[in-house]
Write a protein that holds these residues in place. Structure first.
Motif, short mmCIF file in Angstrom:
data_model
loop_
_atom_site.label_atom_id
_atom_site.label_comp_id
_atom_site.label_asym_id
_atom_site.label_seq_id
_atom_site.Cartn_x
_atom_site.Cartn_y
_atom_site.Cartn_z
N TRP A 126 0.81 -1.22 0.00
CA TRP A 126 0.00 0.00 0.00
C TRP A 126 0.85 1.27 0.00
O TRP A 126 0.33 2.37 -0.18
CB TRP A 126 -0.92 0.03 1.23
CG TRP A 126 -1.99 -1.01 1.20
CD1 TRP A 126 -2.44 -1.70 0.12
CD2 TRP A 126 -2.76 -1.49 2.31
NE1 TRP A 126 -3.43 -2.59 0.48
CE2 TRP A 126 -3.65 -2.47 1.82
CE3 TRP A 126 -2.78 -1.18 3.67
CZ2 TRP A 126 -4.55 -3.15 2.65
CZ3 TRP A 126 -3.68 -1.86 4.50
CH2 TRP A 126 -4.56 -2.82 3.99
N ILE A 127 2.15 1.14 0.21
CA ILE A 127 3.02 2.31 0.20
C ILE A 127 2.98 2.94 -1.19
O ILE A 127 3.19 2.26 -2.20
CB ILE A 127 4.48 1.92 0.57
CG1 ILE A 127 4.53 1.30 1.96
CG2 ILE A 127 5.39 3.14 0.49
CD1 ILE A 127 5.89 0.71 2.33
N GLU A 128 2.69 4.24 -1.25
CA GLU A 128 2.50 4.88 -2.55
C GLU A 128 3.80 5.27 -3.24
O GLU A 128 3.86 5.35 -4.46
CB GLU A 128 1.59 6.11 -2.40
CG GLU A 128 0.16 5.74 -1.98
CD GLU A 128 -0.76 6.93 -1.95
OE1 GLU A 128 -0.33 8.03 -2.37
OE2 GLU A 128 -1.91 6.77 -1.52
N THR A 129 4.85 5.50 -2.48
CA THR A 129 6.12 5.88 -3.09
C THR A 129 6.92 4.63 -3.45
O THR A 129 6.61 3.52 -3.01
CB THR A 129 6.95 6.75 -2.12
OG1 THR A 129 7.11 6.02 -0.88
CG2 THR A 129 6.25 8.07 -1.85
N GLU A 130 7.96 4.83 -4.25
CA GLU A 130 8.78 3.71 -4.70
C GLU A 130 9.80 3.34 -3.63
O GLU A 130 10.98 3.64 -3.71
CB GLU A 130 9.49 4.07 -6.01
CG GLU A 130 10.17 2.87 -6.66
CD GLU A 130 10.73 3.20 -8.03
OE1 GLU A 130 11.88 2.80 -8.29
OE2 GLU A 130 10.04 3.85 -8.82
N GLU A 131 9.30 2.66 -2.61
CA GLU A 131 10.14 2.27 -1.49
C GLU A 131 10.74 0.87 -1.72
O GLU A 131 10.09 -0.01 -2.26
CB GLU A 131 9.33 2.26 -0.19
CG GLU A 131 8.80 3.62 0.24
CD GLU A 131 9.89 4.53 0.77
OE1 GLU A 131 10.96 4.01 1.16
OE2 GLU A 131 9.68 5.75 0.77
N THR A 132 11.98 0.69 -1.27
CA THR A 132 12.64 -0.61 -1.41
C THR A 132 11.85 -1.70 -0.69
O THR A 132 11.74 -2.83 -1.16
CB THR A 132 14.07 -0.55 -0.84
OG1 THR A 132 14.80 0.45 -1.54
CG2 THR A 132 14.78 -1.88 -0.98
N GLU A 133 11.28 -1.35 0.46
CA GLU A 133 10.50 -2.30 1.26
C GLU A 133 9.36 -2.90 0.46
O GLU A 133 9.05 -4.08 0.58
CB GLU A 133 9.96 -1.57 2.50
CG GLU A 133 9.20 -2.47 3.45
CD GLU A 133 8.63 -1.70 4.64
OE1 GLU A 133 7.93 -2.32 5.45
OE2 GLU A 133 8.89 -0.48 4.73
N LYS A 134 8.72 -2.09 -0.36
CA LYS A 134 7.60 -2.56 -1.18
C LYS A 134 8.10 -3.45 -2.31
O LYS A 134 7.54 -4.53 -2.56
CB LYS A 134 6.83 -1.37 -1.74
CG LYS A 134 5.73 -1.75 -2.73
CD LYS A 134 4.85 -0.57 -3.09
CE LYS A 134 5.59 0.50 -3.84
NZ LYS A 134 4.69 1.58 -4.30
N PHE A 135 9.16 -3.02 -2.98
CA PHE A 135 9.63 -3.76 -4.15
C PHE A 135 10.34 -5.06 -3.78
O PHE A 135 10.38 -5.99 -4.59
CB PHE A 135 10.51 -2.85 -5.02
CG PHE A 135 9.71 -1.93 -5.88
CD1 PHE A 135 9.41 -2.27 -7.19
CD2 PHE A 135 9.21 -0.73 -5.39
CE1 PHE A 135 8.64 -1.45 -7.99
CE2 PHE A 135 8.44 0.11 -6.18
CZ PHE A 135 8.16 -0.24 -7.49
N THR A 136 10.90 -5.15 -2.58
CA THR A 136 11.44 -6.44 -2.14
C THR A 136 10.31 -7.44 -1.92
O THR A 136 10.48 -8.64 -2.17
CB THR A 136 12.27 -6.30 -0.86
OG1 THR A 136 11.50 -5.63 0.14
CG2 THR A 136 13.56 -5.55 -1.11
N ALA A 137 9.16 -6.96 -1.47
CA ALA A 137 7.99 -7.84 -1.32
C ALA A 137 7.54 -8.34 -2.69
O ALA A 137 7.22 -9.52 -2.86
CB ALA A 137 6.86 -7.10 -0.63
N TYR A 138 7.51 -7.43 -3.67
CA TYR A 138 7.14 -7.82 -5.03
C TYR A 138 8.12 -8.84 -5.60
O TYR A 138 7.72 -9.82 -6.23
CB TYR A 138 7.10 -6.61 -5.95
CG TYR A 138 5.97 -5.64 -5.72
CD1 TYR A 138 4.80 -6.05 -5.07
CD2 TYR A 138 6.04 -4.32 -6.15
CE1 TYR A 138 3.76 -5.17 -4.86
CE2 TYR A 138 5.00 -3.43 -5.94
CZ TYR A 138 3.86 -3.85 -5.30
OH TYR A 138 2.82 -2.98 -5.09
#
Length: 203
Positions: A126-138
């Motif tokens: 749900w994080i709207e910015t391009e955060e590393t935390e989000k993309f590691t989940a992806y």
């Protein structure tokens, strides 16, 4: 049954139901249970592709090798579980225990991925910015989902091919052109798996 539920649901049910050497007693309610399991798997892929497309996630730019140091404990746990699942499925297939192989895949996807891992990473997506935390989940989710497609494809060839078209494995026209998955020893962490087992029981 073929007309009402489709070939893949019936095929998966007949394999899942009993050992190859056992008598099979057909049960329509159990067949519907298999349809529900495939629906859960479909929903996991829908969740993944929806958010990945929205955030323009490109697996070529986010490999596990590149993000390894940034993985969260839940990422490392599901990757470790995935390796054990690959080993168990492969071993059962080699022993012609098809029912055990398919049950292993279903259990992993429903209990580990859908009911636990996806819930753990939902806030990260749900994080709207391009955060590393989000993309590691992806990256983690993409990795395990592509491995599952390879494992599940002999059991439900049409179902997995449709999913492959929405979550393509790099460069492959069809999921049935993919090599069989192999274990990556680097991802194994039995201590972490034990810790998460306690965590899940507590939750």
């Amino acid at each position: 049954v073929l007309r009402d539920y489709g070939a893949d649901v019936l095929r998966a049910y007949l394999i899942w139901k009993a050992a190859p050497e056992d008598t099979l007693h057909f049960d329509l309610d159990e067949l519907k249970q298999i349809k529900r399991i495939l629906s859960i798997i479909w929903n996991v892929y829908t969740f993944a592709t929806t958010y990945m497309v929205l955030d323009e996630f490109n697996p070529k730019e986010w490999s596990l090798k590149d993000v390894w140091e940034n993985l969260q404990p839940e990422d490392r746990w599901i990757l470790s579980r995935c390796q054990n699942m690959i080993a168990n499925v492969t071993e059962n297939l080699e022993k012609l225990q098809l029912h055990k192989a398919l049950r292993e895949i279903f259990d992993f996807m429903v209990e580990d991925v859908s009911r636990f891992y996806v819930r753990l990473i939902r806030r990260r997506t749900w994080i709207e910015t391009e955060e590393t935390e989000k993309f590691t989940a992806y990256t983690t989710l993409y990795t395990i989902l592509t491995e599952i497609l390879k494992l599940l494809s002999p059991f439900t060839p049409h179902f997995t091919e449709i999913l492959h078209q929405h979550l393509p494995i790099k460069g492959l026209e069809s999921i049935h052109m993919a090599d069989w998955p192999t274990i990556n020893e680097r991802f194994l962490d039995l201590k972490l798996e034990e810790d998460f087992k306690v965590c899940r029981e507590t939750v």
